[in-house]
Structures are given as structure tokens and as C-alpha cells.
Design a protein around this motif. Structure first.
Motif, PDB file in Angstrom:
ATOM      1  N   THR A  38       0.788  -1.309   0.014  1.00 29.03           N
ATOM      2  CA  THR A  38      -0.159   0.014   0.017  1.00 29.03           C
ATOM      3  C   THR A  38       0.913   1.327  -0.093  1.00 29.03           C
ATOM      4  O   THR A  38       0.487   2.070  -0.894  1.00 29.03           O
ATOM      5  CB  THR A  38      -0.985  -0.038   1.129  1.00 29.03           C
ATOM      6  N   PHE A  39       1.628   1.088   0.675  1.00 32.53           N
ATOM      7  CA  PHE A  39       2.780   2.402   0.660  1.00 32.53           C
ATOM      8  C   PHE A  39       3.518   2.488  -0.713  1.00 32.53           C
ATOM      9  O   PHE A  39       3.730   3.713  -0.946  1.00 32.53           O
ATOM     10  CB  PHE A  39       3.903   2.350   1.812  1.00 32.53           C
ATOM     11  N   GLU A  40       3.861   1.430  -0.956  1.00 30.75           N
ATOM     12  CA  GLU A  40       4.558   1.572  -2.441  1.00 30.75           C
ATOM     13  C   GLU A  40       3.442   2.160  -3.423  1.00 30.75           C
ATOM     14  O   GLU A  40       3.778   2.913  -4.158  1.00 30.75           O
ATOM     15  CB  GLU A  40       4.732   0.193  -3.180  1.00 30.75           C
ATOM     16  N   ARG A  41       2.036   1.730  -3.373  1.00 31.65           N
ATOM     17  CA  ARG A  41       1.056   2.474  -4.284  1.00 31.65           C
ATOM     18  C   ARG A  41       0.954   3.878  -4.010  1.00 31.65           C
ATOM     19  O   ARG A  41       0.831   4.782  -4.784  1.00 31.65           O
ATOM     20  CB  ARG A  41      -0.429   1.582  -4.141  1.00 31.65           C
ATOM     21  N   ILE A  42       0.881   4.268  -2.695  1.00 31.10           N
ATOM     22  CA  ILE A  42       0.831   5.819  -2.258  1.00 31.10           C
ATOM     23  C   ILE A  42       2.059   6.368  -2.681  1.00 31.10           C
ATOM     24  O   ILE A  42       1.661   7.536  -3.571  1.00 31.10           O
ATOM     25  CB  ILE A  42       0.713   5.675  -0.838  1.00 31.10           C
ATOM     26  N   THR A  43       3.028   6.080  -2.682  1.00 31.39           N
ATOM     27  CA  THR A  43       4.483   6.715  -3.037  1.00 31.39           C
ATOM     28  C   THR A  43       4.560   6.787  -4.625  1.00 31.39           C
ATOM     29  O   THR A  43       4.995   8.009  -5.276  1.00 31.39           O
ATOM     30  CB  THR A  43       5.529   6.182  -2.665  1.00 31.39           C
ATOM     31  N   TRP A  44       3.928   5.790  -5.187  1.00 25.92           N
ATOM     32  CA  TRP A  44       3.904   5.600  -6.584  1.00 25.92           C
ATOM     33  C   TRP A  44       2.987   6.825  -7.404  1.00 25.92           C
ATOM     34  O   TRP A  44       3.190   7.562  -8.288  1.00 25.92           O
ATOM     35  CB  TRP A  44       3.547   4.529  -7.456  1.00 25.92           C
ATOM     36  N   ARG A  45       1.880   7.042  -6.586  1.00 26.85           N
ATOM     37  CA  ARG A  45       1.047   8.017  -6.907  1.00 26.85           C
ATOM     38  C   ARG A  45       1.477   9.260  -6.879  1.00 26.85           C
ATOM     39  O   ARG A  45       1.280  10.255  -7.590  1.00 26.85           O
ATOM     40  CB  ARG A  45      -0.346   7.962  -6.136  1.00 26.85           C
ATOM     41  N   PHE A  46       2.286   9.662  -5.557  1.00 26.31           N
ATOM     42  CA  PHE A  46       3.017  10.867  -5.729  1.00 26.31           C
ATOM     43  C   PHE A  46       3.963  11.003  -6.279  1.00 26.31           C
ATOM     44  O   PHE A  46       4.613  12.256  -6.775  1.00 26.31           O
ATOM     45  CB  PHE A  46       3.511  11.054  -4.033  1.00 26.31           C
ATOM     46  N   VAL A  47       4.691   9.883  -6.833  1.00 33.20           N
ATOM     47  CA  VAL A  47       5.943  10.247  -7.713  1.00 33.20           C
ATOM     48  C   VAL A  47       5.270  10.581  -9.071  1.00 33.20           C
ATOM     49  O   VAL A  47       5.860  11.372  -9.945  1.00 33.20           O
ATOM     50  CB  VAL A  47       6.673   8.577  -8.186  1.00 33.20           C
ATOM     51  N   GLU A  48       4.121  10.015  -9.306  1.00 36.56           N
ATOM     52  CA  GLU A  48       3.608  10.572 -10.415  1.00 36.56           C
ATOM     53  C   GLU A  48       3.208  11.858 -10.440  1.00 36.56           C
ATOM     54  O   GLU A  48       3.195  12.839 -11.500  1.00 36.56           O
ATOM     55  CB  GLU A  48       2.190   9.512 -10.894  1.00 36.56           C
ATOM     56  N   ARG A  49       2.678  12.311  -9.204  1.00 39.13           N
ATOM     57  CA  ARG A  49       2.406  13.746  -9.031  1.00 39.13           C
ATOM     58  C   ARG A  49       3.716  14.386  -9.086  1.00 39.13           C
ATOM     59  O   ARG A  49       3.739  15.900  -9.879  1.00 39.13           O
ATOM     60  CB  ARG A  49       1.740  13.902  -7.694  1.00 39.13           C
ATOM     61  N   ALA A  50       4.719  14.209  -8.446  1.00 40.29           N
ATOM     62  CA  ALA A  50       5.987  14.816  -8.382  1.00 40.29           C
ATOM     63  C   ALA A  50       6.642  14.902  -9.911  1.00 40.29           C
ATOM     64  O   ALA A  50       6.998  15.871 -10.392  1.00 40.29           O
ATOM     65  CB  ALA A  50       7.088  13.821  -7.600  1.00 40.29           C
TER      66      ALA A  50
END
Length: 372
Positions: free
Chosen positions: A195-207
Motif C-alpha cells: 500500500t505504501f508503495e502504491r501511495i508513493t508511486w501516486r505521489f511520484v506521478e504527481r512529482a
């Protein structure tokens, strides 16, 4: 060993080999020159594997990591040189206008970056709330089983002396609580990590959208492409957690009933252990929650720090290059030409380095294809 291998394999998404060894046996075997015992300690086999890794595999791993970082740094250097060179070739009034436009757009982009940090905290808090709910369910689901187990243990050991009975009950409580939590914790670790990996990947996309904004801004204003890199920080697997069982007879007041006749004394001991089952589960659930919270917060902070540093470093690099270009435009034509010649020479040198890096990368892949 099987449990550890499974957990590590899941964390790394790869098969692992565990090397059990006895350092004590190896030490004694070497002291006594006992070759057979030394082999039984399994230390020589581990030393061989470790030696092979240090001599061969570690070098490949280290070089690949350095390769990637060097390539990224060289590319960023080229971007910065291109930006400064492009800026020095603009008319002074156009450069001033575009620097002003850059600053106006930059403030909006940086605000989005700050918003990202708040949103990440919210996502992390929501994930921790899910862990808390899971722990509450776990405790509710296991109180009866732990109570039943402690009742059985009491029946088996009730003929022991008071001290030994308490010790046996305490030991079995600790063992059973840990035995109950271990499979749950392994599953929860996997869920939190994914789940944390999915969250961070979403924020990587945002980044990356923010980075794209910076890239488009530099391309629109200065006709230069930049390529900053955002990396994902994984959920931290290092844990300081250990299971703990409260000593029910630590206080002097709680020991007074142990002076009662045997029947009453045993009834009291049984009631204390069976009555504390939910408390012992709650205690360890709270410790696990704190462990997950600490690691989630550290992981989120590491991701935010990496993200913020990259965005800020990108803007700082761009602003420094533009400032140098603006300063150069204030000099004489001869001085400006000298600056442009130096930048062109620097660009050529960086381009040669980049070509060498990419060439060596192709050669290394040809010799040693990537492992699945």
C-alpha cells in the motif's frame, strides 16, 4: 529459517538464500583445531559465499549503481550548461522578461510541491488507521483462543510449585502471544509495504507532473530540456519491535495473595493469567502499532525529503544558471563571448563524458545481461 526466508523474499520480491552458522562453534573449533566441528558450524561455507560476493558480485552491483547516478548527474550538468548558454545568447531585455516569468511560474509550482507533502501525510495517516483497525480486530479475534490456551497450560502445570507454575504460565503466555502475532504481522507487513508503495508511486506521478511543469517552463522560456529524476523511497523494513509480556506479579501488592493456602493461591494465579489475556494482546498490539507508525513516518519523511530536495535543487540550479547568464549580459561583448566559449567547452566535455558512460553501459549489458 523458513519464516525468515519467506518474509525476506517477499520484501525483496526475489528468492533469498539464508546461511545458518554458529560463530561459537567455529571459534571453539578453531581454538581446538577441530576441522570436522568447524565444517559443522557452517562458517567456512559462508566465508566462501561472502568472499565470492565481495570479489565479484559486489563490484558489479556497485558499478551499476554508480553508473546510474553518474549518468543522471552528467545529464543534469548538461541541462544546466545548455540553459545558461541559451540565456547568454538572448537579448538582455528578453532575458529579463523570461527570468521574471520563470519566477512567477516557479512560485505556483513550489506551492503544488508543498501541497503534495500535506497530502502524503494524510495518506500515511489513513494507512496507519487501517493498521490500528486491523490490530483491534486481531485482539478481539484472539482473546478467547489465548484464554483457552492459558487454561490448558494451567491444568498441565498446576501441580508445580508456586514459583515454577508462575514461570511456566509466563513463558507460555509469551510464546503463545508471539506465535499468534507472527503470521498476522507478516501479512500486515506485506499489505503495508504494498500500500505504501502504491501511495508513493501516486505521489511520484504527481512529482513527475511537477517536474514536467519545470521542464516545460524551461523549454518554453529558454528552449532547453531538463531531466531531473525523482526516486521512490520504499517502506522501511528495519524494525526495533520485540514482543513483551507484562510481569503480573512484579508489584509487592500483587504477590501478597501468593501467601494464601494452595487452593486459593492457585485460583488466584489462574485468574491473574486468564484475566490478563486481552491486556497482554493489547499491550503487544500497541507496540506493533507504534513500530508501524515509526517506520511509516520515517519512510514518508524520507520520500518527502528526497522529493523536496530534488525540486528545490532543480529550481536552485536553474536560478543560479539564469543569474550567471544575467550577470554575463552586463559585461562587455568580449567578456560575454569568453563566457560563452567556456560554457561551450564545458558542454563538449560533459557530452564526451556522457557518451563514454552510455558506451560503457552498453558494453557491460552485452557482457553481463541483467538478472531477473
Amino acid at each position: 529459517m523458513e519464516f525468515s526466508a519467506r518474509v525476506i523474499s517477499e520484501a525483496l520480491a526475489s528468492e533469498v538464500v539464508i546461511h545458518p552458522l554458529s560463530a561459537r562453534s567455529a571459534l571453539m573449533a578453531r581454538r581446538d583445531s577441530d576441522e570436522a566441528r568447524l565444517e559443522e558450524s557452517r562458517l567456512p561455507a559462508f566465508e566462501q559465499v561472502l568472499g565470492d560476493f565481495l570479489l565479484r558480485d559486489k563490484g558489479t552491483t556497485l558499478l551499476a549503481s554508480i553508473h546510474r547516478k553518474l549518468h543522471a548527474l552528467t545529464l543534469e550538468t548538461l541541462n544546466t550548461i545548455d540553459l545558461e548558454l541559451s540565456a547568454t545568447r538572448m537579448p538582455a531585455n528578453m532575458l529579463a522578461e523570461r527570468i521574471e516569468a520563470f519566477h512567477q511560474h516557479a512560485s505556483a509550482i513550489l506551492q503544488e510541491q508543498r501541497d503534495t507533502e500535506y497530502l502524503l501525510r494524510g495518506e500515511t495517516s489513513a494507512l496507519l488507521s487501517r493498521v490500528e483497525a486491523d490490530l483491534r480486530r486481531f485482539v478481539d479475534d484472539h482473546v478467547e483462543a489465548l484464554t483457552q490456551r492459558m487454561s490448558e497450560v494451567f491444568e498441565c502445570h498446576q501441580d508445580l510449585s508456586t514459583g515454577k507454575l508462575i514461570e511456566a504460565m509466563h513463558t507460555e503466555t509469551a510464546h503463545t502471544v508471539q506465535e499468534m502475532f507472527i503470521p498476522w504481522r507478516a501479512g500486515e507487513e506485506s499489505y503495508v509495504r504494498e500500500t505504501f508503495e502504491r501511495i508513493t508511486w501516486r505521489f511520484v506521478e504527481r512529482a513527475n507532473r511537477i517536474i514536467d511543469d519545470i521542464r516545460r517552463l524551461s523549454a518554453d522560456l529558454f528552449e532547453v530540456q531538463i531531466t531531473p529524476i525523482i526516486e521512490v523511497e520504499p517502506f522501511k523494513t528495519e524494525s526495533s519491535h520485540y514482543y513483551y509480556i507484562e510481569d503480573l506479579f512484579m508489584l509487592q501488592l500483587s504477590r501478597l495473595p501468593l501467601l494464601l493456602p494452595k487452593a486459593l493461591r492457585q485460583w488466584y494465579i489462574r485468574r491473574q493469567f486468564l484475566g490478563s489475556c486481552r491486556e497482554q494482546l493489547d499491550l503487544n498490539a500497541g507496540r506493533l502499532r507504534a513500530d508501524f507508525q515509526e517506520r511509516l513516518q520515517k519512510s514518508a519523511a524520507a520520500f518527502s525529503h528526497s522529493f523536496n530536495d530534488k525540486v528545490k535543487a532543480t529550481f536552485t540550479g536553474l536560478e543560479d544558471a539564469l543569474r550567471r547568464a544575467a550577470d554575463a549580459k552586463q559585461r562587455s561583448d568580449t567578456a560575454l563571448e569568453a563566457v560563452q566559449m567556456r560554457l561551450s567547452a564545458d558542454r563538449a566535455a560533459a557530452g564526451e563524458i556522457l557518451a563514454l558512460i552510455e558506451e560503457s553501459s552498453m558494453q557491460s549489458w552485452a557482457i553481463a545481461p541483467p538478472q531477473s
